[in-house]
Design a protein around this motif. Structure first.
Motif, PDB file in Angstrom:
ATOM      1  N   ILE A  75      -5.207   6.167 -10.416  1.00 44.19           N
ATOM      2  CA  ILE A  75      -6.323   5.993  -9.482  1.00 44.19           C
ATOM      3  C   ILE A  75      -6.414   7.277  -8.657  1.00 44.19           C
ATOM      4  CG2 ILE A  75      -7.267   4.607  -7.573  1.00 44.19           C
ATOM      5  CD1 ILE A  75      -7.138   3.118 -10.289  1.00 44.19           C
TER       6      ILE A  75
ATOM      7  N   VAL B  40      -2.972   0.108  -3.401  1.00 41.81           N
ATOM      8  CA  VAL B  40      -4.012   1.037  -3.838  1.00 41.81           C
ATOM      9  C   VAL B  40      -4.987   1.141  -2.666  1.00 41.81           C
ATOM     10  CG1 VAL B  40      -5.178  -0.814  -5.140  1.00 41.81           C
ATOM     11  CG2 VAL B  40      -5.762   1.521  -5.611  1.00 41.81           C
TER      12      VAL B  40
ATOM     13  N   PHE C 160      -8.141   2.160  -2.065  1.00 41.41           N
ATOM     14  CA  PHE C 160      -9.553   1.785  -1.986  1.00 41.41           C
ATOM     15  C   PHE C 160      -9.760   0.267  -1.960  1.00 41.41           C
ATOM     16  CE2 PHE C 160      -9.572   1.699  -6.682  1.00 41.41           C
ATOM     17  CZ  PHE C 160     -10.488   0.694  -6.964  1.00 41.41           C
TER      18      PHE C 160
ATOM     19  N   GLU D 244     -11.837  10.487   0.806  1.00 47.27           N
ATOM     20  CA  GLU D 244     -12.387  11.617   1.549  1.00 47.27           C
ATOM     21  C   GLU D 244     -11.291  12.322   2.336  1.00 47.27           C
ATOM     22  OE1 GLU D 244     -14.050  14.032   1.787  1.00 47.27           O
ATOM     23  OE2 GLU D 244     -16.082  13.370   2.204  1.00 47.27           O
TER      24      GLU D 244
ATOM     25  N   LYS E 175      -0.439   2.048   7.944  1.00 44.68           N
ATOM     26  CA  LYS E 175       0.424   2.837   8.834  1.00 44.68           C
ATOM     27  C   LYS E 175       0.197   2.417  10.289  1.00 44.68           C
ATOM     28  CE  LYS E 175      -0.430   6.752   5.802  1.00 44.68           C
ATOM     29  NZ  LYS E 175      -0.785   8.148   5.714  1.00 44.68           N
TER      30      LYS E 175
END
Ligand code: SAM
Length: 228
Positions: A89, A114, A116, A161, A190
């Motif tokens: 990915i 993952v 996204f 991004e 986080k």
């Protein structure tokens, strides 16, 4: 049967690593990874002893693939990891997996972190249908084309991004459709995890920390706003 495990790594929170991932890591004879130091630290945090590593990047993947396939065919258990999240990915691995399948190797993908999907389910944008684009192209013309395509879709569009380019991307989106809802999901899992949600024209004026790792999501064209 010879096996290649696809092993997710955390995206910032080691506690997201499942006991199945730990067990598989323990039984692998060798690990295929981008940065052997990053994976060394990862194993240490999990209390798993060091493994043999094969460095594997987008630049050397073709030459390394045949070595990896031969090792697995000779009875070694291999695990593919990337620096963060799920391999393949927006990370190397597709070529290896396709070649391994062609060589009769069993692929065992383990579910795990993952970025996204984590961003999408927390975004508040529709999840029934979406397009994941990976990183936006850097070249001006291609970027504009992809952003225009995303803006014209009914479904949610998702991009990885960089904090260095996010301002430029928001400005470009503001030129195309200032009324569109977007979400920026940063530092997921986080301490400073944050979701910035709103119209492009509001987000462009908003103060927020443009640092760390981020995912950009763009709401699709709503039925009530479609012209055709
Ligand atoms: N393989 C990874 C995955 O499964 O999500 C993605 C790897 S890609 C090279 C790295 C990009 O993923 C970052 O630049 C950022 O856009 C996104 N990302 C990774 N970790 C993230 C996090 N904790 N919060 C937000 N975005 C993250």
């Amino acid at each position: 049967m010879s096996k290649l495990f696809i092993i997710p790594k955390d995206i910032g929170n080691i506690d997201d690593i499942s006991s199945r991932i730990k067990e598989v890591l323990k039984k692998c004879d060798f690990l295929v990874c981008e940065d052997t130091r990053v994976i060394g630290i990862f194993l240490k945090k999990l209390g798993i002893e060091k493994k043999d590593y094969i460095s594997f990047t987008e630049y050397n993947q073709k030459t390394k693939t045949s070595i990896i396939i031969n090792m697995i065919k000779n009875g070694k258990i291999g695990g593919l990891l990337s620096d963060s999240g799920t391999p393949l990915i927006s990370d190397p691995g597709f070529y290896l997996v396709r070649e391994a399948i062609n060589e009769g190797i069993e692929i065992v993908p383990l579910p795990g972190p993952v970025a996204f999907i984590t961003a999408l389910v927390g975004s508040g944008l529709p999840t029934d249908s979406f397009t994941f684009y990976g990183f936006l192209p850097k070249k001006e013309g291609r970027r504009k084309k992809v952003l225009n395509e995303a803006i014209s879709k009914r479904e949610t569009s998702i991009f990885y991004e960089s904090p260095y380019r996010i301002d430029k991307t928001i400005k470009e989106l503001n030129d195309i459709d200032p009324e569109r809802n977007i979400v920026i999901a940063r530092e997921l899992t986080k301490t400073f995890e944050e979701f910035i949600r709103g119209k492009v024209s509001d987000i462009i004026k908003k103060e927020w920390t443009k640092k760390g790792e981020m995912v950009l999501l763009i709401e699709g064209v709503r039925d009530d706003k479609r012209k055709n």
